[in-house]
Write an enzyme that holds these catalytic residues in place. Structure first.
Site, PDB file in Angstrom:
ATOM      1  N   CYS A   1      -7.453  30.909  62.175  1.00 22.87           N
ATOM      2  CA  CYS A   1      -7.671  30.586  60.758  1.00 22.87           C
ATOM      3  C   CYS A   1      -7.328  29.129  60.482  1.00 22.87           C
ATOM      4  O   CYS A   1      -6.158  28.763  60.356  1.00 22.87           O
ATOM      5  CB  CYS A   1      -6.819  31.511  59.884  1.00 22.87           C
ATOM      6  SG  CYS A   1      -6.999  31.183  58.109  1.00 22.87           S
TER       7      CYS A   1
ATOM      8  N   CYS B   1      -5.578  28.492  57.132  1.00 20.43           N
ATOM      9  CA  CYS B   1      -4.196  28.977  57.111  1.00 20.43           C
ATOM     10  C   CYS B   1      -3.261  28.008  57.822  1.00 20.43           C
ATOM     11  O   CYS B   1      -2.141  27.753  57.358  1.00 20.43           O
ATOM     12  CB  CYS B   1      -4.089  30.343  57.795  1.00 20.43           C
ATOM     13  SG  CYS B   1      -5.225  31.600  57.202  1.00 20.43           S
ATOM     14  N   ASP B   2      -3.698  27.479  58.956  1.00 22.28           N
ATOM     15  CA  ASP B   2      -2.795  26.759  59.845  1.00 22.28           C
ATOM     16  C   ASP B   2      -3.122  25.286  60.065  1.00 22.28           C
ATOM     17  O   ASP B   2      -2.336  24.572  60.704  1.00 22.28           O
ATOM     18  CB  ASP B   2      -2.771  27.457  61.213  1.00 22.28           C
ATOM     19  CG  ASP B   2      -2.313  28.902  61.103  1.00 22.28           C
ATOM     20  OD1 ASP B   2      -1.424  29.186  60.281  1.00 22.28           O
ATOM     21  OD2 ASP B   2      -2.858  29.757  61.832  1.00 22.28           O
TER      22      ASP B   2
END
Length: 307
Positions: free
Chosen positions: A131, A134-135
């Site tokens: 992701c 997300c990261d």
């Protein structure tokens, strides 16, 4: 809990089905583990009608607010098992007990495909990610790699180039696929270096990812020093929830549907990325359309049953 319709999945298909179900006055519950599904992970959505540009999570928040404004009940939970119990179904959940539903809509989407190499699971959260939204922020001014050559991988590389020092995009094919806009953005970006005709065969590092091993030499070595690896090689349908129901699927595991979004099991419909519908053109707009079609047919079905 009892309901006329249980929508399993809180992505574009599930939200849209809820909106239409509310307008049809169908008593229903939406249950999902992750708001927005994989659509919520997209760092930029530019092809949904009426929305020039939004992040995936912003667009899914709009879907969610619309659906909730019409009075639907939402549960953040995981479905463990679905059993046929006349006149409908018994659905076991992780936290909310058992739900009795007269009809079910499977809007369960797909899950990220994995490389299938040693230490992949071990390195998850230690440099390996599925992701980018997300990261990605954790890799500011670092060197990262993206594996894949379609829109998901292309857009991930462009997004990461805004914060990372260097982005390697590793693809087993000879040329990038997908929308020409994303392809052009990758190839014209000085921070992105595409390595074609190459696979990743090994992950290296003690407690954190430090390098990846390629199946051929590149610039004199088959090792590439990276701080992070983002795997963007597509997705696959989950089979665990539907295997025992004997729902017909194609050889890849996608649920076969009629033009009304009905599955081979009476009382169960499916919509979105998990189906063989929409010519397998898996987009937010096609998932939404399938969710709307399913809700319409469920309304007709329930009426014929006297509900």
């Amino acid at each position: 809990m009892e309901t006329d319709l249980l929508i399993i999945g809180a992505g574009p298909a599930g939200y849209t089905a809820s909106i239409y179900a509310s307008r049809y006055k169908i008593n229903h519950i939406v249950i999902g583990e992750l708001m927005g599904g994989q659509a919520g992970e997209a760092h930029k959505v530019c092809n949904f009608p009426g929305i020039t540009e939004k992040s995936g999570i912003e667009l899914m928040q709009m879907f969610s607010e619309h659906a909730k404004s019409l009075g639907a009940e939402f549960l953040t939970d995981k479905v463990i098992k679905i059993e046929k119990k006349e006149p409908g179904f018994s659905v076991e959940t992780s936290r909310n007990g058992t739900i009795s539903a007269k009809t079910i809509l499977l809007a369960i989407g797909t899950s990220h495909r994995k490389l299938g190499i040693e230490r992949e699971n071990e390195m998850l959260g230690k440099g390996v990610s599925y992701c980018v939204t997300c990261d990605g922020a954790f890799f500011k001014d670092k060197v990262v790699a993206v594996v894949g050559g379609s829109d998901a991988a292309n857009s991930a590389s462009v997004y990461l180039s805004q914060m990372a020092k260097k982005v390697y995009q590793i693809y087993r094919g000879e040329e990038l696929r997908g929308e020409s806009t994303w392809v052009n953005d990758v190839l014209s970006n000085d921070k992105i270096e595409v390595i074609f005709n190459t696979n990743i065969v090994e992950l290296g590092g003690k407690d954190q990812l430090e390098f990846i091993v390629l199946d051929r030499e590149y610039n004199g070595s088959n090792k590439l020093a990276v701080d992070g690896l983002f795997i963007e090689i597509g997705s696959a349908p989950g089979k665990a929830l539907i295997n025992h129901l004997e729902i017909k699927t194609d050889p890849e595991g996608y649920i076969e549907i009629t033009q009304e979004q009905r599955t081979s099991v009476e009382g169960i419909w499916a919509a979105g990325d998990v189906t063989t519908g929409s010519n397998k053109f898996r987009q937010i707009v096609t998932a939404s359309a399938e969710g709307a079609v399913a809700a319409s047919d469920i309304f007709k079905y329930l009426k014929t049953k006297g509900n």
